[in-house]
Design an enzyme around this catalytic site. Structure first.
Site, PDB file in Angstrom:
ATOM      1  N   SER A  77       0.775  -1.168   0.031  1.00  0.00           N
ATOM      2  CA  SER A  77      -0.097  -0.111   0.095  1.00  0.00           C
ATOM      3  C   SER A  77       0.608   1.128   0.065  1.00  0.00           C
ATOM      4  CB  SER A  77      -0.866  -0.098   1.295  1.00  0.00           C
ATOM      5  OG  SER A  77      -2.072  -0.311   0.864  1.00  0.00           O
ATOM      6  N   LYS A  80       0.606   3.621  -2.870  1.00  0.00           N
ATOM      7  CA  LYS A  80      -0.594   4.399  -3.305  1.00  0.00           C
ATOM      8  C   LYS A  80      -0.243   5.974  -3.119  1.00  0.00           C
ATOM      9  CE  LYS A  80      -3.702   0.669  -1.726  1.00  0.00           C
ATOM     10  NZ  LYS A  80      -4.355   0.213  -0.582  1.00  0.00           N
ATOM     11  N   TYR A 203      -2.603  -2.328 -10.387  1.00  0.00           N
ATOM     12  CA  TYR A 203      -2.334  -2.264  -9.075  1.00  0.00           C
ATOM     13  C   TYR A 203      -1.544  -3.239  -8.423  1.00  0.00           C
ATOM     14  CZ  TYR A 203      -3.911  -2.284  -4.180  1.00  0.00           C
ATOM     15  OH  TYR A 203      -4.118  -2.543  -2.828  1.00  0.00           O
ATOM     16  N   TYR A 255      -5.018   3.873   7.318  1.00  0.00           N
ATOM     17  CA  TYR A 255      -6.265   3.140   7.302  1.00  0.00           C
ATOM     18  C   TYR A 255      -7.367   3.610   8.360  1.00  0.00           C
ATOM     19  CZ  TYR A 255      -3.025  -0.130   5.126  1.00  0.00           C
ATOM     20  OH  TYR A 255      -2.309  -0.627   4.290  1.00  0.00           O
ATOM     21  N   VAL A 273       1.005  -3.865   4.071  1.00  0.00           N
ATOM     22  CA  VAL A 273       0.721  -5.181   4.877  1.00  0.00           C
ATOM     23  C   VAL A 273       1.754  -5.859   4.660  1.00  0.00           C
ATOM     24  CG1 VAL A 273      -1.883  -5.326   4.468  1.00  0.00           C
ATOM     25  CG2 VAL A 273      -0.315  -6.209   2.729  1.00  0.00           C
TER      26      VAL A 273
HETATM   27  N1  GLU Z   1      -1.718  -5.440  -2.252  1.00  0.00           N
HETATM   28  C1  GLU Z   1      -2.469  -5.220  -0.952  1.00  0.00           C
HETATM   29  C2  GLU Z   1      -4.034  -5.524  -1.385  1.00  0.00           C
HETATM   30  O1  GLU Z   1      -4.407  -4.993  -2.044  1.00  0.00           O
HETATM   31  C3  GLU Z   1      -2.322  -4.013  -0.431  1.00  0.00           C
HETATM   32  C4  GLU Z   1      -2.756  -3.939   1.003  1.00  0.00           C
HETATM   33  C5  GLU Z   1      -1.996  -2.906   1.867  1.00  0.00           C
HETATM   34  O2  GLU Z   1      -0.792  -2.993   2.000  1.00  0.00           O
HETATM   35  O3  GLU Z   1      -2.686  -2.352   2.717  1.00  0.00           O
HETATM   36  O4  GLU Z   1      -4.629  -5.954   0.111  1.00  0.00           O
END
Ligand code: GLU
Length: 330
Positions: A77, A80, A203, A255, A273
């Site tokens: 993530s 992003k 993505y 988050y 994650v």
């Molecule tokens: N590739 C992970 C997903 O889409 C990223 C989630 C994350 O790092 O929060 O679930």
């Protein structure tokens, strides 16, 4: 009166002091045993729960590291904000706000209900829905061209050419049913610039880009340094873009725990994650930390602890102040 816009100033402590603090931080939190390594993407479940590294890059280009600073892990993530930066740079802040949203959802990173409840269906670019929509809007006529633009841009943030961890990419591609549902839902609302499978594939690949804590610190430091990478001096995005990205990070980078993070740490930050966390201190520099065990919202337990310690020790909290001295005052 000067008309230059006000910007955050101040510098990090000298390099040897920073090194001592980063070493102390590693020592202090290495024994922290809480959290669970993510395994909903099978390849992530193989990470060493003891792995722990820290890096700080100042706006001067000075860098210090401690622990597993050469260990590579997938960016997840944390990609992003940088893809969002490329979008804001390409289509402008207002179009990016209208298409992707800038408000927190208060819900989990892969929430579907947030898409249904929000007026901007993409929710915001720091959670999966907004990030899949962002990937679909990258400049380029084909998915390959969009991907090329993305890798080139994120590599400029890091200051070196980033590559995909094929094992993580394949593992997530084979198991990302929930993200497929999110992409299909976004498509049904007309929110994607390309077919949902192609948007999701970009993505998923961006999340599998392999980085070190030093890469994270350099990327964060670029956002904290008006869009210029302090190590390579490359002008990656405009200063106005960097500040917009930090604003969205501040409200939603951690988050549904973004409020707790600000309450404790007081910096824009982003977690992923695979156990990475970065944070940016505007005008001063960036920090990267990595340790795989996560809390229940998906944030690295040691990464949060170490960032909190360093935010205090390096004087980075955006909300901290002291009463001004008043002449003749008591
Ligand atoms: N590739 C992970 C997903 O889409 C990223 C989630 C994350 O790092 O929060 O679930």
């Amino acid at each position: 009166m000067a008309t230059a816009p006000f910007v955050s100033t101040g510098a990090l402590p000298p390099r040897d002091r920073m090194q001592a603090l980063v070493d102390a931080a590693l020592d202090r939190f290495a024994a922290l045993g809480d959290g669970r390594v993510a395994d909903y993407i099978p390849a992530l479940g193989r990470a060493d729960p003891k792995g722990f590294g820290i890096a700080v890059v100042g706006s001067s280009g000075d860098a210090v590291t401690a622990g597993d600073c050469h260990q590579r892990f997938s960016i997840q993530s944390i990609s992003k904000p940088f893809v969002f930066a490329l979008i804001v740079q390409a289509i402008g802040a207002e179009a990016a706000r209208a298409k992707l949203g800038v408000n927190a959802t208060g819900m989990a990173f892969d929430s579907v209900i947030a898409i249904e409840l929000g007026d901007v269906r993409a929710t915001n670019p720091m959670v999966n829905a907004g990030a899949i929509a962002a990937a679909s809007l990258l400049p380029g006529d084909t998915a390959d061209a969009k991907w090329g633009f993305l890798v080139e841009g994120l590599s400029r943030f890091a200051g070196r050419t980033l590559e995909v961890d094929a094992e993580v990419y394949e593992s997530e591609s084979a198991t990302n049913l929930r993200n497929r549902g999110i992409a299909a839902l976004l498509h049904s609302y007309g929110k994607l610039g390309i077919e949902p499978e192609a948007a999701l594939d970009i993505y998923t690949r961006q999340c599998a880009l392999s980085v070190t804590v030093m890469d994270l610190a350099a990327m964060a430091a670029t956002l904290a340094n008006g869009g210029v990478n302090p190590v390579t001096r490359a002008h990656v995005v405009e200063a106005d873009v960097a500040r917009r990205v930090l604003a969205v990070l501040t409200v939603s980078g951690l988050y549904e725990r973004s409020g707790d993070w600000l309450f404790d740490i007081g910096l824009p930050g982003k977690s992923g994650v695979s156990g990475g966390i970065l944070s940016a201190a505007p005008g001063k520099g960036g920090m990267g930390a990595w340790s795989p065990p996560l809390d229940s919202a998906g944030n690295s337990v040691r990464g949060k602890a170490v960032t909190r310690f360093l935010s205090d020790a390096l004087g980075l909290n955006l909300f901290a102040s002291q009463p001004a001295a008043v002449d003749g005052g008591a």
